[in-house]
Design an enzyme around this catalytic site. Structure first.
Site, PDB file in Angstrom:
ATOM      1  N   CYS A 149       0.838  -1.206   0.000  1.00 59.69           N
ATOM      2  CA  CYS A 149       0.000   0.000   0.000  1.00 59.69           C
ATOM      3  C   CYS A 149       0.878   1.264   0.000  1.00 59.69           C
ATOM      4  O   CYS A 149       1.540   1.545  -0.992  1.00 59.69           O
ATOM      5  CB  CYS A 149      -0.962  -0.034   1.180  1.00 59.69           C
ATOM      6  SG  CYS A 149      -2.386   1.061   0.944  1.00 59.69           S
ATOM      7  N   HIS A 208      -3.757  -5.471   1.439  1.00 55.76           N
ATOM      8  CA  HIS A 208      -3.501  -5.738   2.856  1.00 55.76           C
ATOM      9  C   HIS A 208      -3.968  -7.154   3.181  1.00 55.76           C
ATOM     10  O   HIS A 208      -4.935  -7.651   2.607  1.00 55.76           O
ATOM     11  CB  HIS A 208      -4.268  -4.749   3.739  1.00 55.76           C
ATOM     12  CG  HIS A 208      -3.750  -3.353   3.663  1.00 55.76           C
ATOM     13  ND1 HIS A 208      -2.504  -2.995   4.128  1.00 55.76           N
ATOM     14  CD2 HIS A 208      -4.328  -2.215   3.176  1.00 55.76           C
ATOM     15  CE1 HIS A 208      -2.325  -1.696   3.943  1.00 55.76           C
ATOM     16  NE2 HIS A 208      -3.407  -1.208   3.369  1.00 55.76           N
TER      17      HIS A 208
END
Length: 480
Positions: free
Chosen positions: A328, A426
Site C-alpha cells: 500500500c 492488505h
C-alpha cells in the site's frame, strides 16, 4: 460497557474474549465501540472501514463486521489532527481542538448504530476509548461516560496492574468522576496480573472498600494475547525483534505506519526473524528482505525515511542482492514520484519516490475500500485480503503485476529481476500459500500453518481464561 483507567489496559482483548465466551454459551453477541482512534483499520462487508479491533471482536462473535460496530473512527494524520471516518466513510479532517466541536453532531449517529446492533442480538459488549477519567474531555463526550449515560449502558472499569499503581488508577478514577458518571460503574476488573493472586487479595478488598464497586475479577497475564493482532502501533517499537529464523526481515518503523497487522502472519514462519527498525538505527545489512508497510501519511513517512538515512541503507541493500516488498503506502514509496496536486496529505505538490519501481502515484479523492481475492501473478499462490487506499498508480512497472484479482484486474508491480515488488493488498500474507511462495523466493520453506486458525485458537483460549478468572454469570446480570 468496558472502560479503562487508561489506554492499553486490555479493553479490546477482554471485549474480544467476552464476545467469544458468551457466544460459546449460545448467546448472539455483537461488539461496539462508539469512537476509536487507530490507523489499523479493516474493510467491512458493507464497503466501509472500522477499527481493526472491532473486526477482530466481530470474528470472536462469529458475526460479519459492519460499519455500525465502530461508527466513528479517527485516523491520526499528525500530532494534532486526524481524518474523521463516520460509518465507514471519510467525512473530513479535524484538528484535535476542532474535533471537540464535532462531537455533539456525532452522538446521534453513534446511538443509531448502537440501537441497530442491539435490535439484532442478545448482548452488545461496548468498548470505551482511552481513559474514563479524562474529565477534561467529558463535555460532549461520545466515547466513554457520555455514551454510557446516553445509552444507559452499565460500565465495568478495567485497571492494569502491570504498569503499576492499579489501586490509585481505580480509586483515582472514582475520585475525579462526576457522581452521576461514577454511578454508571457497576464493578471493576484488574488485568495483567503476574504471580500469586493471594498476594493481591488485600489490594482488591481495599479497592472495593474505597470505591464501593464490586470486584469482578483479577485476570492473570494471558500469553495467548500475543497471538492476536495489536491495535496500537505504540507497542511495535517494544517488540523490537521476534522469531529466531535464519532469514531476517527488516521493517522500518515509520511514524505513520498503518495496517501493521499485515506483519503478524509472518510470525508463524520458523524460518523468519522479524526486526522492527527504530528511529536512529540503520537497516541491518544482514536482512534478506526489507518490508515497507502501509502508511496513513505516505509522503510525510517518505520524508522521515530519508531523514533516517534509510533510503541510503535501502539502496545498499538492493545492491547486495536483497529483496524489497512494499504494501500500500510502502508500494507507493517505491515508485518514481508521488503526486498530491490536491493537497490530501499536506501542501499540494509532488515528491520523488525511491525509484526502485517504474511507477508513479497520484493521490485522489476517492478512497478504495474493498475485500479482494486472487493469486500471485508469478507463482499462482492464492490470497484474500482488502484494499484501503487513496491514489492511483500507473507506469511501465505495472506491466509486471504482483497479483491478479479473481475478477481479472491486475495490481502492483515487480522489477525485471523480481527482487523488488509491491501492491495495494492488505492481508496478503494471511494465506499460507503466499507465505510459502515468499519463503521460497528468500531461500526458505513455509510452515503451511493457517493464520486464521491461529487467531481462532487464541480467541478460544482467551475466552476460557476469562471464564476461569471472571464471574461471567454475575457480569451478565449487570447488563440491561
Amino acid at each position: 460497557m468496558l472502560q479503562g483507567t487508561g489506554s492499553d489496559v486490555g479493553k479490546s482483548l477482554i471485549v474480544a474474549g467476552l464476545c467469544r465466551a458468551y457466544r460459546n454459551r449460545g448467546l448472539k453477541v455483537l461488539p461496539f465501540k462508539p469512537q476509536n482512534m487507530s490507523n489499523n483499520a479493516a474493510v467491512t462487508a458493507d464497503g466501509g472501514e472500522i477499527g481493526r479491533a472491532q473486526a477482530l471482536q466481530a470474528l470472536a462473535c462469529g458475526a460479519v463486521a459492519s460499519v455500525d460496530m465502530n461508527p466513528v473512527l479517527l485516523k491520526p494524520q499528525s500530532n494534532i489532527g486526524a481524518q474523521v471516518v463516520l460509518r465507514g466513510r471519510v467525512v473530513g479532517t479535524a484538528a484535535a481542538r476542532e474535533y471537540q466541536d464535532w462531537k455533539p453532531k456525532l452522538l446521534a449517529p453513534v446511538l443509531e448504530s448502537f440501537e441497530r446492533l442491539a435490535q439484532k442480538c442478545d448482548l452488545v459488549i461496548v468498548e470505551g476509548a482511552g481513559s474514563a477519567s479524562e474529565i477534561n474531555l467529558r463535555k460532549n463526550d461520545i466515547a466513554n461516560m457520555g455514551f454510557s449515560r446516553a445509552a444507559d449502558a452499565p460500565v465495568i472499569l478495567i485497571g492494569d496492574i502491570d504498569r503499576g499503581g492499579v489501586i490509585a488508577q481505580i480509586v483515582g478514577t472514582k475520585a475525579v468522576l462526576d457522581p452521576a458518571d461514577a454511578r454508571m460503574i457497576k464493578g471493576f476488573l484488574v488485568n495483567k496480573f503476574r504471580g500469586d493472586p493471594a498476594l493481591f487479595s488485600d489490594g482488591m478488598a481495599l479497592i472495593e472498600q474505597m470505591t464501593g464497586w464490586p470486584n469482578l475479577g483479577l485476570i492473570p497475564f494471558c500469553p495467548d494475547a500475543a497471538r492476536l493482532p495489536a491495535e496500537d502501533a505504540l507497542g511495535l517499537a517494544g517488540k523490537r525483534r521476534s522469531g529466531t529464523g535464519k532469514i531476517l526481515v527488516a521493517v522500518p518503523l515509520l511514524p505513520g505506519i498503518s495496517n501493521f497487522d499485515d506483519l503478524d502472519p509472518l510470525g508463524l514462519e520458523s524460518d523468519l526473524s522479524l526486526i522492527m527498525v527504530r528511529s536512529g538505527e540503520p537497516l541491518p545489512a544482514e536482512a534478506r528482505l526489507v518490508l515497507l508497510p502501509g502508511s496513513k501519511t505516505t509522503i510525510a513517512d517518505l520524508s522521515a525515511l530519508r531523514r533516517e538515512g534509510w533510503d541510503i541503507d535501502l539502496a545498499a541493500h538492493v545492491r547486495r542482492g536483497g529483496h524489497v516488498i512494499g504494501l500500500c503506502g510502502g508500494y507507493q514509496m517505491l515508485g518514481r514520484v508521488l503526486r498530491d496536486h490536491q493537497g490530501f496529505e499536506g501542501p499540494p505538490g509532488e515528491t520523488a519516490g525511491l525509484g526502485l519501481l517504474d511507477i508513479a502515484t497520484e493521490l485522489a479523492a476517492e478512497k478504495v475500500l474493498a475485500p479482494v481475492r486472487g493469486r500471485g501473478a508469478a507463482d499462482g499462490a492464492p490470497f484474500k485480503g482488502y484494499e484501503m487506499h487513496l491514489g492511483r498508480t500507473e507506469g511501465a512497472g505495472c506491466d509486471r503485476p504482483m497479483v491478479i484479482f479473481d475478477d481479472g484486474r491486475r495490481d502492483g508491480a515487480v522489477s525485471a529481476d523480481g527482487r523488488i515488488s509491491g501492491c495495494y493488498v492488505h492481508g496478503l500474507f494471511s494465506e499460507p500459500a503466499q507465505r510459502s511462495a515468499l519463503l521460497a523466493r528468500l531461500g526458505g520453506s513455509g510452515s503451511g500453518l493457517s493464520y486464521e486458525a491461529s487467531v481462532e485458537s487464541a480467541l478460544d483460549a482467551i475466552a476460557r481464561h476469562l471464564e476461569i478468572h471472571m464471574d461471567l454469570d454475575l457480569l451478565l446480570t449487570l447488563a440491561r
